[in-house]
Design an enzyme around this catalytic site. Sequence first.
Site, PDB file in Angstrom:
ATOM      1  N   HIS A  91      -2.311  10.268  -0.632  1.00 19.36           N
ATOM      2  CA  HIS A  91      -2.370   8.871  -1.038  1.00 19.36           C
ATOM      3  C   HIS A  91      -2.392   8.762  -2.562  1.00 19.36           C
ATOM      4  CE1 HIS A  91      -3.327   4.705  -0.182  1.00 19.36           C
ATOM      5  NE2 HIS A  91      -4.275   4.750  -1.092  1.00 19.36           N
TER       6      HIS A  91
ATOM      7  N   LYS B  13      -6.895  -0.671  11.935  1.00 25.87           N
ATOM      8  CA  LYS B  13      -6.325  -1.158  10.669  1.00 25.87           C
ATOM      9  C   LYS B  13      -5.130  -0.297  10.276  1.00 25.87           C
ATOM     10  CE  LYS B  13      -5.992  -1.517   5.993  1.00 25.87           C
ATOM     11  NZ  LYS B  13      -5.214  -0.692   5.057  1.00 25.87           N
TER      12      LYS B  13
ATOM     13  N   GLU C  63       0.825  -1.220   0.000  1.00 28.64           N
ATOM     14  CA  GLU C  63       0.000   0.000   0.000  1.00 28.64           C
ATOM     15  C   GLU C  63       0.851   1.259   0.000  1.00 28.64           C
ATOM     16  OE1 GLU C  63      -3.207  -0.037   2.907  1.00 28.64           O
ATOM     17  OE2 GLU C  63      -3.215   2.145   2.985  1.00 28.64           O
TER      18      GLU C  63
ATOM     19  N   ASP D  28       4.934 -14.056  11.921  1.00 28.27           N
ATOM     20  CA  ASP D  28       3.587 -14.520  11.582  1.00 28.27           C
ATOM     21  C   ASP D  28       2.599 -13.357  11.746  1.00 28.27           C
ATOM     22  OD1 ASP D  28       1.066 -15.638  11.577  1.00 28.27           O
ATOM     23  OD2 ASP D  28       1.609 -17.366  12.794  1.00 28.27           O
TER      24      ASP D  28
HETATM   25  C1  MEV Z   1      -5.717   3.110   5.269  1.00 28.26           C
HETATM   26  O1  MEV Z   1      -4.998   1.945   4.913  1.00 28.26           O
HETATM   27  C2  MEV Z   1      -5.610   3.372   6.756  1.00 28.26           C
HETATM   28  C3  MEV Z   1      -6.492   4.493   7.291  1.00 28.26           C
HETATM   29  O2  MEV Z   1      -7.833   4.289   6.853  1.00 28.26           O
HETATM   30  C4  MEV Z   1      -6.394   4.472   8.791  1.00 28.26           C
HETATM   31  C5  MEV Z   1      -7.389   5.357   9.495  1.00 28.26           C
HETATM   32  O3  MEV Z   1      -8.455   5.658   8.928  1.00 28.26           O
HETATM   33  O4  MEV Z   1      -7.084   5.718  10.657  1.00 28.26           O
HETATM   34  C6  MEV Z   1      -6.075   5.833   6.735  1.00 28.26           C
END
Ligand code: MEV
Length: 426
Positions: free
Chosen positions: A375, A261, A83, A277
């Site tokens: 991004h 995430k 990513e 892992d």
């Molecule tokens: C994207 O991979 C991760 C984010 O969505 C994390 C977040 O929203 O805090 C940017």
Amino acid sequence: MAKTSDISGFYKLPIDERVAKIREVADLDDEEVDAIRNTGVLGDDLADRMIENVVGTMPMPLGMAMNFRINDKDYVVPMAIEEPSVVAAASNLAKVARKRGGFHTSHSGSLMIGQIQVTGVPDPWGARAKILQHKEDIMTKCDMCDKVLVRFGGGARDVIVRVIETMSGPMVVVHLIVDTRDAMGANAVNTMAEAVAPFLEEVTGGRVYLRIISNLATYRVARSWAIFDKDELGGEEVVDGMIKAYHFAAADPYRCATHNKGIMNGISAVVIATGNDFRAVEAGAHTFATVDGGYKPLTKWEKTADGHLMGVIEVPMAVGLVGGATKVHPTARANVKILGVETADELGMVMASVGLAQNVGALRALATEGIQKGHMRLHARNMAVQAGAPIEIVDEVVRRLAQMERFDFGTVEEVVAEVKKEKGLQ
Ligand code: MEV
């Protein structure tokens, strides 16, 4: 040949013959075959020994995150991830953290839990008492399974017995608490759990089914904190927005999943780069997020008395430096050397710090311009290639897109066509 997944003896074939079968089944052309038939740095022998039915490897970009200063030591952090933005964000926010002393960490120690499920016990509380009475015997049996671990200062440390209610009635669940030192420890703990199971059946009169490590490694927790300078972040209003973003995650599981995430973007990238892992770490982290009830952020954010942003992370970190792919995979070995960590605990603390940096990066972007601008700028390279840009014009395409502040695929295609035409590449 009709498409079938029933290819008898596939596992016994040499790699080239497996590839030939797959080519036939999936009607692959030469380019597609080349894309899967590449064992890279592993070579055929190593790849074929690591997992089953190997036809090749799947390379992933490996980036180096810069600027990490943790407990007054500098680290270059290898991150394996597909990513865009993740490595850049980690490096940028580690730089911001540096201004106020970098990251500070602690660790709860390298204790893993092995679970043994004892069923069919009519008197579960009595069974619990009897098991605890034999605690020393159980720990001795565990230690006999792994003399090397004991030699390196590890081994069984405790036996905890729980009685839980289930749909099949009460179960006695024995937790072996094992210090696995610099190993992740799954093999050692699983071997111990299997070895003591017959003794537990004897002591309780019950029937043991599962004997397996728990990925909720609550005794193997890494913590990290850092102060992020308010001016570097864009001012006090930005800090307030970031804290509100954290409060949103703390109040709402839909947001919290994304918040966590983002943290795991950083942690898993280092876990993968070091051959650890990542499924174990991910499972442990997300379950740990629920231990106080509800699903909560793995980080906590507050404002210091002088208005800077204080961040804290606490996360189970079941990772190792010995055993498994970490020792076998040449890239993982090189990455561990680049990191310069000496113990699994130190590795866990670096990973936790990367998770914290990743989270602050996401919160800052979300509380200000949003994540898409930065991004998409990074993603533009991928889009340019997808739109047919030969590699030599990618930089120019991205430069023009950034100037226009347009990153939709239609515009990317137009700009690629324009640059190709100018360079006579049509
Ligand atoms: C994207 O991979 C991760 C984010 O969505 C994390 C977040 O929203 O805090 C940017």
